[in-house]
Write a protein that holds these residues in place. Structure first.
Motif, PDB file in Angstrom:
ATOM      1  N   GLN A  16      68.613  -0.781  -6.389  1.00 27.25           N
ATOM      2  CA  GLN A  16      68.107  -0.333  -5.091  1.00 27.25           C
ATOM      3  C   GLN A  16      68.465  -1.575  -4.070  1.00 27.25           C
ATOM      4  OE1 GLN A  16      64.461   1.619  -5.406  1.00 27.25           O
ATOM      5  NE2 GLN A  16      65.516   3.682  -4.968  1.00 27.25           N
ATOM      6  N   MET A  18      67.716  -2.622  -0.004  1.00 29.09           N
ATOM      7  CA  MET A  18      67.215  -2.139   1.277  1.00 29.09           C
ATOM      8  C   MET A  18      67.685  -3.083   2.458  1.00 29.09           C
ATOM      9  SD  MET A  18      62.873  -1.764   1.166  1.00 29.09           S
ATOM     10  CE  MET A  18      62.675  -2.862   2.586  1.00 29.09           C
ATOM     11  N   LYS A  22      66.057   0.994   5.468  1.00 27.46           N
ATOM     12  CA  LYS A  22      66.730   2.182   4.569  1.00 27.46           C
ATOM     13  C   LYS A  22      66.665   1.740   3.292  1.00 27.46           C
ATOM     14  CE  LYS A  22      70.262   5.998   4.371  1.00 27.46           C
ATOM     15  NZ  LYS A  22      70.244   5.958   3.041  1.00 27.46           N
ATOM     16  N   THR A  23      66.206   2.448   2.071  1.00 31.88           N
ATOM     17  CA  THR A  23      66.597   1.977   0.888  1.00 31.88           C
ATOM     18  C   THR A  23      67.872   2.835   0.245  1.00 31.88           C
ATOM     19  OG1 THR A  23      64.242   1.681   0.432  1.00 31.88           O
ATOM     20  CG2 THR A  23      65.471   1.862  -1.449  1.00 31.88           C
TER      21      THR A  23
END
Ligand code: ZN
Ligand code: ZN
Length: 77
Positions: A16, A18, A22-23
């Motif tokens: 992931q 960031m 927003k991820t």
């Protein structure tokens, strides 16, 4: 398991990122770059390194900045 936000691939080693609160989930750095890397204001290539920023515009290198009339930026390399 998570699905890549860029290409939709379901991959067990996804990761992931960031950005702007927003991820994002990606299966590869290639997809991450496509989705979240800023683009050079001159040549439109994705900026993977630090880039150069001036007046809200971002450039991949001093050459591109110069092409857009920005003179005071210089690569540190
Ligand atoms: Zn992907
Ligand atoms: Zn450029």
């Amino acid at each position: 398991m998570a699905r890549c936000d860029q290409c939709g691939n379901d991959y067990d080693k996804s990761f992931q990122v960031m950005r702007h609160g927003k991820t994002w989930t990606f299966d590869s750095f290639e997809c991450a770059i496509q989705a979240v890397a800023p683009r050079c204001a001159h040549c439109d290539c994705p900026i993977i390194g630090h880039g150069l920023e001036k007046d809200g515009k971002i450039f991949c290198c001093a050459h591109c900045a110069t092409q857009k009339g920005v003179r005071e930026l210089r690569d540190r390399a």
